[in-house]
Write a protein that holds these residues in place. Structure first.
Motif, PDB file in Angstrom:
ATOM      1  N   ALA A 189      26.042  12.765 -28.733  1.00  0.00           N
ATOM      2  CA  ALA A 189      24.916  11.842 -28.596  1.00  0.00           C
ATOM      3  C   ALA A 189      23.602  12.515 -28.993  1.00  0.00           C
ATOM      4  O   ALA A 189      22.751  11.904 -29.636  1.00  0.00           O
ATOM      5  CB  ALA A 189      24.837  11.328 -27.158  1.00  0.00           C
ATOM      6  N   LEU A 190      23.426  13.784 -28.641  1.00  0.00           N
ATOM      7  CA  LEU A 190      22.220  14.502 -29.042  1.00  0.00           C
ATOM      8  C   LEU A 190      22.216  14.774 -30.547  1.00  0.00           C
ATOM      9  O   LEU A 190      21.182  14.682 -31.214  1.00  0.00           O
ATOM     10  CB  LEU A 190      22.105  15.820 -28.270  1.00  0.00           C
ATOM     11  N   ARG A 191      23.400  15.102 -31.082  1.00  0.00           N
ATOM     12  CA  ARG A 191      23.477  15.399 -32.518  1.00  0.00           C
ATOM     13  C   ARG A 191      23.103  14.198 -33.360  1.00  0.00           C
ATOM     14  O   ARG A 191      22.414  14.317 -34.390  1.00  0.00           O
ATOM     15  CB  ARG A 191      24.897  15.864 -32.864  1.00  0.00           C
ATOM     16  N   SER A 192      23.515  13.003 -32.901  1.00  0.00           N
ATOM     17  CA  SER A 192      23.310  11.807 -33.708  1.00  0.00           C
ATOM     18  C   SER A 192      22.076  11.008 -33.320  1.00  0.00           C
ATOM     19  O   SER A 192      21.777   9.992 -33.948  1.00  0.00           O
ATOM     20  CB  SER A 192      24.549  10.903 -33.604  1.00  0.00           C
ATOM     21  N   ALA A 193      21.343  11.444 -32.283  1.00  0.00           N
ATOM     22  CA  ALA A 193      20.181  10.681 -31.814  1.00  0.00           C
ATOM     23  C   ALA A 193      19.072  10.682 -32.861  1.00  0.00           C
ATOM     24  O   ALA A 193      18.789  11.721 -33.478  1.00  0.00           O
ATOM     25  CB  ALA A 193      19.663  11.263 -30.503  1.00  0.00           C
ATOM     26  N   PHE A 217      16.973   9.931 -27.880  1.00  0.00           N
ATOM     27  CA  PHE A 217      16.634   8.525 -27.701  1.00  0.00           C
ATOM     28  C   PHE A 217      16.485   7.864 -29.069  1.00  0.00           C
ATOM     29  O   PHE A 217      16.389   8.532 -30.111  1.00  0.00           O
ATOM     30  CB  PHE A 217      15.343   8.380 -26.888  1.00  0.00           C
ATOM     31  N   ASP A 218      16.478   6.526 -29.044  1.00  0.00           N
ATOM     32  CA  ASP A 218      16.360   5.791 -30.307  1.00  0.00           C
ATOM     33  C   ASP A 218      14.929   5.283 -30.505  1.00  0.00           C
ATOM     34  O   ASP A 218      14.024   5.576 -29.714  1.00  0.00           O
ATOM     35  CB  ASP A 218      17.395   4.661 -30.383  1.00  0.00           C
ATOM     36  N   ASP A 219      14.732   4.510 -31.573  1.00  0.00           N
ATOM     37  CA  ASP A 219      13.386   4.058 -31.923  1.00  0.00           C
ATOM     38  C   ASP A 219      12.784   3.099 -30.903  1.00  0.00           C
ATOM     39  O   ASP A 219      11.562   2.942 -30.848  1.00  0.00           O
ATOM     40  CB  ASP A 219      13.415   3.361 -33.295  1.00  0.00           C
TER      41      ASP A 219
END
Length: 785
Positions: free
Chosen positions: A179-183, A307-309
């Protein structure tokens, strides 16, 4: 059943009744341990290590034994039968444990560790004799921080160990690495929270008396946990529970967590009493409190947030160092920190990692909040950074991630300190946020802030939310009895240190039974009157002893109605109990009061036949075992103004919202909130126990340790949200720590908001003037990807 029946809770429970205890305390009639009349009682003084780390080459007490008024001097050589390990309260299979003895044997590991006990006719003579004890030491290098403990080639706190790591524990939920890698966004930083103490008005104290004829040892102890003290003494002395009575005095001048531990002095004094055959007491002075009572808070966190946008949290990773001190008194604090990190937010992917380290400082253990203020501070700090990064208000990013009121019970995916799954039972977190925003208009504040900055002033707004595990088991008990005078006697195992038990539990008993509150007496904290209990800590008693008392009073009410019906010659369905009398519902003139019932049931009428349907005695004991912890919650918002020249912080306004379920006495709960808030302000801005690089304490009086006064603590605006817990029949949750837990995080957020024009980063608590000025000068870091 989620709350007390309205039929038995609409008169006293829920009313803001003033504390019964206050009159005697305010008029000087309180009875603390040092006020007890113990007859011919000797006094003890403790010789303590002046070194953070040293081998003991020899101890010569010859001259001290000849001192004026000296009755005896005791070192490890004189106390061999009780030189047993004092084990940690909360442990872990991977813990590298080193024995903690009641008194130092061949080495000392922190300044303040006991070395010898002098008993004399007075404290003055005992302290004079301490100077006559000759100790030869081989000083060793000391460790004064977790950074030093983990440094390559560091000196070892305990000889024979391979390193200074006490334990490493990892908890994970979901797949935080992926999740951190792809955030889309990841923020990280390092936050440091330093040491502080409990500083209760009354220090630790213990006294004892031994009756050789009966073999009973009576111990008076200013403790939060009399039954735990008895358990430890039974283990150390190889005595039975019936041979040792532990009494927490009627009044104890504060506890705050340090008094929930078991110390060497509590083992030493009663044992010495049995050897001398005379009463002895020891009362901790303030210097001893600074160097020998357990402390808390010291942690270093390296945190990452993905986190996302839109501001939705995708992952949280926190690796933190915890200062365990010289010994492991218990792992409750860091394990609570681990499970508190997620707060009221929906976070699917979590990595929480603890590295607990031994250092040459006084051991750490629970202090009001117990690991939660640290977790809340770091999580709320990084969430504020997310809001800044996205150009959103702090309240908006929180709202987007809050667990909704319809999502309970909510499984977080981690484990609580007792090993049970971390499952929130109830709450309404959006209502807490709304409560703050109803009181503080953030948009209006931003306009005011902009105008102030143009004038060279720097106000800031900060907010922090939390969820707190409370009402912890495994059980708590209560006994209720109709006395021969027709009064109700409530007996609790747990003992208070200012929480108002004598008032709250009288309210609950009076309403549940149907009697006047003035006819209810409350006693507590004596192992001879209530044989089993856990103690007062972790905001647990209202949610454990409260239901136990409710159950006991419900049963006693049924017995009283049955007894009254028999004595009145009618069926139990034809009578009611109200106002301390049992009366026939269809004949108001037929009634019997509780004193008459007691004369017929508790004692009986000698020589007369007794109806077999009458109960043998009107007394009920009940124990309540909660299925798991309840979860209180809350929020703090503050407006500060920072003087950028001096680094001074002014608290201009504060709002404190709390949800402890059903509120039994709002006046007492508000008092808990006010007191805890003051404690939180101290932790945020003032209090720090400073140590040298070798572990030598540098702040051993209030000349060097700042506590806030009423001048520095404005009264917060309070509000309550009520979401009853489904886990106990009262619907209650804990209230003793919630006023403190969010305060350091909220103040740190507000100060960083105030200093945003300078690009200042707040990464260390407390926020002393020097640290604030350093942050303005660019002393903090931020890592953004």
């Amino acid at each position: 059943m989620s709350q007390v029946d309205s039929a038995v809770r609409d008169r006293y429970v829920g009313a803001g009744i003033a504390r019964r205890e206050d009159r005697r305390l305010l008029t000087g009639a309180g009875r603390f341990l040092d006020d007890l009349e113990l007859g011919d009682c000797y006094e003890a003084a403790i010789l303590r290590s002046p070194y953070p780390s040293a081998r003991i080459r020899s101890i010569d007490a010859t001259e001290a034994r000849r001192g004026v008024g000296v009755i005896g001097v005791f070192t490890a050589a004189d106390l061999k039968p009780i030189l047993r390990d004092l084990p940690p309260k909360v442990t872990h299979p991977d813990l590298k444990h080193f024995p903690r003895y009641p008194i130092a044997v061949d080495a000392v590991h922190y300044v303040g560790e006991p070395l010898a006990v002098v008993v004399a006719s007075s404290r003055r003579h005992a302290e004079d004799a301490l100077d006559l004890i000759d100790v030869e030491y081989d000083p060793l290098p000391g460790i004064g921080s977790t950074a030093a403990a983990l440094a390559p080639g560091a000196a070892l706190v305990h000889e024979g160990s391979v390193d200074n790591v006490a334990v490493r524990i990892v908890q994970r939920s979901g797949d935080p690495d992926e999740a951190l890698r792809s955030a889309p966004h990841v923020l990280s930083d390092t936050f440091v929270i330093t040491r502080g103490g409990g500083h209760s008005m009354e220090g630790r104290a213990v006294a004892a008396r031994f009756d050789r004829s009966s073999g009973e040892l009576t111990v008076w102890d200013a403790t939060q946990t009399p039954h735990y003290v008895r358990h430890m003494l039974c283990t150390l002395y190889d005595m039975t529970e019936d041979e040792i009575r532990v009494v927490a005095p009627q009044d104890i001048g504060g506890g705050f967590g340090p008094k929930a531990q078991f110390y060497g002095e509590e083992a030493l004094i009663p044992w010495i009493v049995m050897q001398l055959g005379a009463s002895v007491k020891w009362v901790e002075d303030r210097w001893e409190n600074f160097i020998s009572s357990t402390m808390e808070r010291s942690q270093t966190h390296r945190i990452e947030l993905g986190f996302d946008d839109t501001g939705r949290i995708l992952a949280l990773k926190d690796v933190f160092e915890h200062d365990q001190g010289a010994y492991c008194v218990g792992l409750q604090v860091p394990t609570i920190t681990m499970s508190t990190l997620p707060g009221p937010y929906k976070i699917a992917n979590i990595h929480s990692e603890l590295v607990a380290c031994y250092t040459n400082m006084v051991p750490t253990s629970s202090l009001r909040g117990a690991g939660r203020p640290q977790a809340v501070a770091v999580t709320e700090r990084i969430i504020d950074r997310m809001a800044e990064h996205l150009g959103l208000e702090a309240d908006e990013v929180r709202r987007r991630n809050l667990i909704g009121p319809s999502e309970f019970p909510y499984a977080v995916g981690l484990k609580f300190r007792d090993g049970s799954p971390l499952t929130y039972d109830s709450g309404n977190y959006p209502a807490l946020l709304d409560g703050v925003l109803e009181r503080i208009d953030v948009a209006a504040f931003r306009e005011e802030q902009a105008a102030a900055r143009r004038e060279g002033r720097f106000p800031g707004f900060g907010i922090a939310m939390f969820v707190e595990g409370s009402g912890l088991g495994p059980y708590e008990g209560a006994r209720v009895r109709l006395t021969n005078r027709g009064r109700i006697l409530v007996t609790l195992a747990a003992s208070p240190q200012g929480q108002g038990y004598e008032t709250v539990y009288a309210q609950l008993a009076a309403d549940t039974l149907g009697v006047e509150i003035d006819s209810v007496d409350v006693r507590h904290g004596d192992t001879s009157t209530m044989p089993f209990g856990q103690g007062t800590f972790a905001s647990r008693v209202t949610a454990t002893a409260g239901p136990a008392l409710y159950q006991a009073c419900t049963d006693l009410r049924r017995h009283l109605i049955q007894a009254g019906a028999v004595l009145l010659g009618v069926d139990a369905t034809d009578v009611d109990l109200s106002g301390g009398e049992v009366s026939v519902t269809w004949a108001a003139d037929r009634r019997i009061d509780l004193e008459e019932i007691a004369r017929n049931v508790n004692v009986g009428r000698h020589g007369m036949s007794v109806d077999p349907s009458l109960p043998v005695a009107l007394e009920v004991t009940s124990y309540f075992k909660p299925p798991r912890a309840t979860y209180s919650s809350g929020i703090c918002a503050v407006i500060v103004e920072v003087d950028v020249e001096t680094g001074l912080i002014e608290l201009r306004r504060s709002v404190l919202g709390h949800d402890c379920g059903v509120v039994l006495n709002p006046k007492i709960v508000d008092g808990q909130m006010y007191g805890a808030f003051a404690h939180g302000v101290g932790n945020a801005i003032y209090e720090e126990a400073a140590y040298g690089e070798d572990g030598q304490p540098l702040s051993t009086s209030y000349l060097d340790y700042a506590l806030p006064t009423a001048m520095e603590v404005p009264r917060p605006e309070l509000f309550h949200v009520v979401s009853p817990s489904p886990l106990n029949p009262l619907g209650v949750k804990g209230a003793g720590e919630g006023g403190l837990i969010p305060v350091p995080g909220a103040v740190a957020n507000a100060v960083e908001d105030a200093l945003r024009p300078f690009g200042a980063r707040i990464t260390r608590l407390p926020l002393t003037p020097a640290r604030v000025v350093a942050s303005i000068a660019g002393g903090s870091r931020r890592v953004i990807r």
